[in-house]
Scaffold this motif. Structure first.
Motif, PDB file in Angstrom:
ATOM      1  N   ALA B 311     -35.845 -26.125 -91.456  1.00 39.65           N
ATOM      2  CA  ALA B 311     -37.222 -25.875 -91.891  1.00 39.65           C
ATOM      3  C   ALA B 311     -38.100 -25.575 -90.685  1.00 39.65           C
ATOM      4  N   PHE B 312     -37.897 -26.344 -89.628  1.00 36.18           N
ATOM      5  CA  PHE B 312     -38.667 -26.127 -88.412  1.00 36.18           C
ATOM      6  C   PHE B 312     -38.459 -24.697 -87.903  1.00 36.18           C
ATOM      7  N   THR B 313     -37.210 -24.269 -87.852  1.00 31.83           N
ATOM      8  CA  THR B 313     -36.889 -22.954 -87.287  1.00 31.83           C
ATOM      9  C   THR B 313     -37.689 -21.843 -87.958  1.00 31.83           C
ATOM     10  N   TYR B 314     -37.661 -21.832 -89.284  1.00 32.79           N
ATOM     11  CA  TYR B 314     -38.340 -20.724 -89.970  1.00 32.79           C
ATOM     12  C   TYR B 314     -39.861 -20.816 -89.833  1.00 32.79           C
ATOM     13  N   THR B 315     -40.368 -22.016 -89.813  1.00 33.94           N
ATOM     14  CA  THR B 315     -41.810 -22.177 -89.642  1.00 33.94           C
ATOM     15  C   THR B 315     -42.230 -21.770 -88.236  1.00 33.94           C
ATOM     16  N   PHE B 316     -41.424 -22.209 -87.290  1.00 34.82           N
ATOM     17  CA  PHE B 316     -41.705 -21.947 -85.876  1.00 34.82           C
ATOM     18  C   PHE B 316     -41.640 -20.444 -85.559  1.00 34.82           C
ATOM     19  N   LEU B 317     -40.665 -19.748 -86.132  1.00 31.82           N
ATOM     20  CA  LEU B 317     -40.559 -18.307 -85.861  1.00 31.82           C
ATOM     21  C   LEU B 317     -41.807 -17.576 -86.337  1.00 31.82           C
ATOM     22  N   ASN B 318     -42.440 -18.158 -87.338  1.00 33.97           N
ATOM     23  CA  ASN B 318     -43.656 -17.549 -87.866  1.00 33.97           C
ATOM     24  C   ASN B 318     -44.888 -17.853 -87.032  1.00 33.97           C
ATOM     25  N   ASP B 319     -44.875 -18.972 -86.353  1.00 35.21           N
ATOM     26  CA  ASP B 319     -45.956 -19.288 -85.419  1.00 35.21           C
ATOM     27  C   ASP B 319     -45.412 -20.196 -84.327  1.00 35.21           C
ATOM     28  N   THR B 320     -45.069 -19.597 -83.212  1.00 37.09           N
ATOM     29  CA  THR B 320     -44.455 -20.379 -82.133  1.00 37.09           C
ATOM     30  C   THR B 320     -45.465 -21.309 -81.456  1.00 37.09           C
ATOM     31  N   SER B 321     -46.754 -21.125 -81.739  1.00 36.08           N
ATOM     32  CA  SER B 321     -47.741 -22.033 -81.137  1.00 36.08           C
ATOM     33  C   SER B 321     -47.930 -23.290 -81.994  1.00 36.08           C
ATOM     34  N   TRP B 322     -47.234 -23.307 -83.152  1.00 33.35           N
ATOM     35  CA  TRP B 322     -47.278 -24.458 -84.049  1.00 33.35           C
ATOM     36  C   TRP B 322     -48.702 -24.824 -84.426  1.00 33.35           C
ATOM     37  N   GLY B 323     -49.505 -23.795 -84.628  1.00 31.68           N
ATOM     38  CA  GLY B 323     -50.872 -24.020 -85.066  1.00 31.68           C
ATOM     39  C   GLY B 323     -51.838 -24.438 -83.971  1.00 31.68           C
ATOM     40  N   ARG B 324     -51.364 -24.518 -82.729  1.00 31.43           N
ATOM     41  CA  ARG B 324     -52.245 -24.987 -81.659  1.00 31.43           C
ATOM     42  C   ARG B 324     -53.126 -23.872 -81.099  1.00 31.43           C
ATOM     43  N   ALA B 325     -52.651 -22.628 -81.193  1.00 30.28           N
ATOM     44  CA  ALA B 325     -53.427 -21.519 -80.644  1.00 30.28           C
ATOM     45  C   ALA B 325     -54.403 -21.023 -81.702  1.00 30.28           C
ATOM     46  N   PRO B 326     -55.505 -20.416 -81.285  1.00 26.47           N
ATOM     47  CA  PRO B 326     -56.488 -19.913 -82.259  1.00 26.47           C
ATOM     48  C   PRO B 326     -55.896 -18.869 -83.209  1.00 26.47           C
TER      49      PRO B 326
END
Lengths: 284, 599
Positions: B311-326
């Motif tokens: 689950a992490f992999t697919y979410t991460f590929l979509n946003d590698t900043s994990w929501g931290r970047a603007p």
């Protein structure tokens, strides 16, 4: 692979050197050197140290330099190619299996011989000035060459016109030499041609010392010219790199004259040390 | 899962409408374009000039030869050309990340399935940095067909793929030139089973049968990038990602065109009619996949592989900043594959429920991305995503580009050591599931795989011949093939190729935004002659970038490109005809025969 090539080079140059010493240096100088080598080494020690330091820096810089070069270097392959186009292909007109064999061996063995022999020859002279000048000139070639390599990112003709130079291309016919050359340099360091600059440096010194080593002078000139041509014939360097190499050689020879004998080491380490390097005090 | 991606198929009509607005126009791009030489001085008397970016012969001899042939012909039609030489990683940086190029000649890694065209051409990626849409191409009709081929299967999908291919052959954001044959050479006496797998995939290195006493596979590469950086997401250091396939597992593994369960024990992909809350209502269907993972698998650091990592992999590929970047920072690799997946929910340690907006084939392709260890990457994000003004420039920020990422996967081989530009050593991962008795999949049969960087194709052949290595992992250069000796000690391996040589345009900038210009330029390319002279016949000229079974009748090669035939005969350019094509595109010539840059 690398070991095999290295052994070959050592063997070939190892055979050439005694022959050359017998031919160009002569017994008398050797005998005298036997009794004087300690004092000569002592006089030349600072220069030898400088050269060794430069070679060491060069060795380490090779790992860092490509990264720095990518940051601050200028891509000039296109410019060189725009300026001289297919000029170096002129040399392809003299390409035969024999000339290819000749220039390939000149590039690898002839060059190493050309670099090493004068070091030995000038060491046999009672006055160590020429010896020190030669080593200084080598060190300058490497230092200035390294700086230029960092600023200029350019690929040689073999990387732009691989097919046109394929027939004579060194690595095409003798791929084993690539194990050696990649240890020495990266393929984007072609400006200037250090093969040319060091060879031209040696030839210029041979001209300066032609009264001392009369037979060496013509041999050095022919070898140096062959090395310069081989770099283009084999598709490794552009004409521009070779011209730059010659200019660098001239600069290094002139600078070696100005620099050698200018400072005495004892003096440098003594009273003038602080004046020359005033920041040493303040740095803490 | 708190992941709310912008779905890739949020209605064709809306995206198409947006895309239409920018079709033919220059996209606003960030980044400097100093190096780019294209003349955008409309109406001026400046000569039309362009630069062709490519790699030096040491990296790929065919690219520069194609570029120089094109250069000569562009000059014949009055265009001022300069050749911009870059190392492989620098070329990818200029093209994929900085979009700082006019056109380039390169080899595209492609993929086993034509779905790679989705990320290569979809408008939604036109401003992204990475392997997705480096051309900046935008077209409403392309988007429609790309989305349809992704959502459908079977004959219907084939029709949409054909429409994409036809459009591509017309609009030429890039022009595929030829598909090279892949030749490799191996020593015959140390291993058996060389032909079992493709050496650009993990299968080439698994299931080999070593002779008695052989416990190490020594492979030669001519590309040193794997010794410098092993970041699985790096856009500039990866080519086909073969090494990543050995270090990491994926849910499924592709072998001979088909995706089979790998880290997944099984999956069940069901078609579901869209629910009322789905945005894809106009398309009718989404898929739900239930994926069951193999139990007891571990990452190389000993941590268990669980559904949470998937689950992490697919979410991460979509946003590698994990929501931290603007703004989101999607991965510069695998982005197009993972994009088909909309939600992933974890059901226990070994089961994930996936909803996807694509057909079976697109979903299975999404299963081929490497499964990343959540604990490792979250830590990396914590380490690098710091500061109040943190941004994560796509494809460039440390986590997706750095060379100091621990290469920890769960794959059949684990990282041992590397020495820059010399070698990369991998060790067998003794806990890999393929080594279990009950698992009938190709397994790592040697203790160690060493990749050594060799200077060239020629020297690699000699080294194999002399017994200095086992196989050339990098495909041999066509000019070296005659050097392969006919010997019973050697085995010549030939595998089908999916990669293709191509000319790519930066369609963000005038005049390459004009399809007529692109077509006029591609008509200077004599593909048949290139295959004969540059590849010595060891390639197939093509009008489409996919393998035969997908190519419609009308786009089959018939001695010349069926859509943009070479402007000449037998390799000789008909200069007048070629110039006319530029005039028809709205350009004019001055009295000296120079093509002028203005419209």
């Amino acid at each position: 692979m690398l070991a095999e090539v290295l052994i070959q080079v050592v063997v070939v140059v190892g055979i050439l050197l005694p022959i050359a010493i017998a031919l160009f240096v002569g017994r008398e100088r050797l005998i005298r050197t036997r009794s004087e080598w300690r004092t000569r080494l002592k006089t030349a020690a600072p220069t030898i140290a400088v050269l060794l330091i430069v070679l060491l820096i060069n060795r380490f810089a090779r790992q860092r330099a490509p990264r720095l070069s990518r940051e601050i270097g200028f891509h000039l392959t296109a410019s060189f190619y725009n300026i001289e186009g297919e000029f170096i292909l002129l040399f392809q007109s003299i390409a035969t299996p024999e000339t290819t064999a000749y220039f390939s061996s000149i590039y690898v063995y002839g060059y190493v011989f050309l670099v090493v022999f004068p070091v030995l020859a000038y060491f046999t002279l009672p006055d160590t000035r020429m010896f020190r000048r030669l080593l200084t000139a080598y060190a300058l070639n490497y230092v200035i060459g390294l700086v230029l390599y960092i600023f200029v990112i350019a690929y040689g003709p073999r990387n732009v016109m691989p097919h046109e130079v394929a027939e004579t291309m060194l690595f095409e016919n003798n791929p084993q030499y690539q194990y050696l050359t990649r240890e020495v340099n990266s393929n984007s360091n072609v400006f200037p041609s250090l093969h040319t600059s060091i060879s031209a440096t040696v030839a210029t010194f041979a001209a300066i010392t032609r009264s001392t080593f009369p037979k060496w002078f013509p041999v050095a000139v022919v070898l140096a010219a062959s090395v310069a041509i081989s770099t283009m014939f084999l598709g490794i360097h552009w004409g521009i790199d070779v011209v730059a190499g010659m200019l660098l050689a001239a600069l290094c020879v002139v600078l070696s004259d100005r620099l050698v004998g200018r400072w005495s080491v004892t003096e440098l380490l003594g009273e003038r040390f602080e004046d020359r390097l005033p920041w040493l005090d303040r740095s803490e | 899962m708190n992941w709310n991606p912008s779905p890739p198929d949020d209605g064709v009509s809306r995206r198409s409408f947006l895309a239409a607005g920018v079709t033919g126009a220059t996209l606003a791009t960030s980044g400097c374009i100093d190096r780019v030489q294209s003349v955008v001085d409309q109406g001026g008397d400046e000569q039309f000039s362009l630069s062709i970016t490519t790699v030096p012969a040491d990296a790929d001899r065919q690219n520069i030869r194609i570029a120089r042939r094109l250069e000569a012909r562009l000059e014949k039609v009055g265009i001022d050309v300069s050749l911009d030489m870059r190392s492989q990683s620098e070329l990818l940086e200029a093209v994929l990340l900085e979009h700082d190029f006019d056109c380039y000649v390169g080899r595209h890694p492609a993929d086993y399935d034509p779905d790679f065209l989705y990320e290569a051409l979809h408008s939604t990626y036109a401003n992204e940095a990475g392997w997705q849409n480096p051309f900046g191409f935008t077209s409403m009709s392309f988007d429609t067909h790309l989305e349809h081929q992704r959502r459908t299967d079977g004959d219907e999908r084939k029709r949409h793929v054909e429409d994409v291919l036809s459009g591509l052959a017309q609009a030429k954001p890039f022009d595929p030139i030829c598909i090279p044959e892949e030749h490799r050479v191996a020593r015959a006496n140390r291993f058996d089973g060389w032909d079992e797998g493709h050496f650009a995939t993990r299968h080439g290195y698994l299931g080999l049968e070593p002779a008695a006493g052989v416990d190490r596979l020594h492979a030669l590469v001519t590309d040193g990038r794997i010794t410098r950086n092993l970041n699985p997401l790096s856009a500039t250091f990866r080519n086909r990602g073969t090494t990543i396939d050995l270090l990491y597992d994926s849910l499924g593994t592709e072998h001979e065109g088909d995706v089979q369960p790998w880290l997944a024990e099984s999956w069940d992909i069901a078609e579901t009619t869209a629910e009322s809350d789905s945005e894809t209502a106009d398309e009718g269907t989404t898929r739900t996949a239930t994926v069951r993972l193999r139990e007891g698998c571990h990452f190389h650091d000993g941590e268990p592989v669980t559904a949470a990592d998937v689950a992490f992999t697919y979410t991460f590929l979509n946003d590698t900043s994990w929501g931290r970047a603007p703004v989101r920072s999607p991965a510069p690799r695998y982005r197009g594959r993972a994009d088909v997946i909309e939600t992933v929910s974890v059901d226990g340690d070994y089961e994930v429920m996936i909803t996807a907006s694509g057909g079976r084939e697109a979903v299975k392709r999404a299963f081929t991305v490497p499964v990343l260890p959540k604990h490792v990457w979250l830590e990396l994000i914590d380490q690098y995503a710091t500061g109040d003004d943190f941004t994560a420039p796509q494809g460039r920020w440390a986590v997706v580009s750095g060379n100091n990422i621990p290469p920890i996967g769960s794959g059949p081989f684990q990282f041992d050591s590397r020495s820059e530009d010399e070698s990369l050593v991998l060790k067998r991962f003794e806990n890999h599931f393929t080594l279990r008795d009950a698992v009938d999949l190709p397994e790592p049969t040697v203790d160690e795989v060493q990749f050594s960087v060799d200077p060239s194709s020629n020297s690699s052949i000699t080294r194999i011949e002399d017994g200095g290595a086992d196989v050339t992992a990098t495909m041999l250069s066509p000019h070296s093939l005659p050097l392969v000796p006919d010997s019973s000690d050697l085995e010549e391996l030939r595998s089908p190729s999916r990669t293709f040589y191509h000319l790519g345009f930066n369609v963000r900038n005038a005049p390459f935004s004009n399809p007529h210009v692109r077509r006029a330029i591609t008509q200077l390319i004599d593909k048949e002659g290139i295959v004969t002279d540059v590849f010595y016949g060891n390639a197939t000229p093509v009008a489409t970038p996919v393998s035969d079974e997908w190519v419609p009748e009308r786009l089959q090669w018939s001695g010349d490109d069926p859509v943009t035939p070479f402007a000449g005969t037998d390799g000789d350019l008909n200069v007048e005809a070629a110039k006319m094509a530029f005039e028809r595109a709205g350009f004019r010539y001055d009295d000296n025969g120079r093509l002028l840059g203005g419209y």
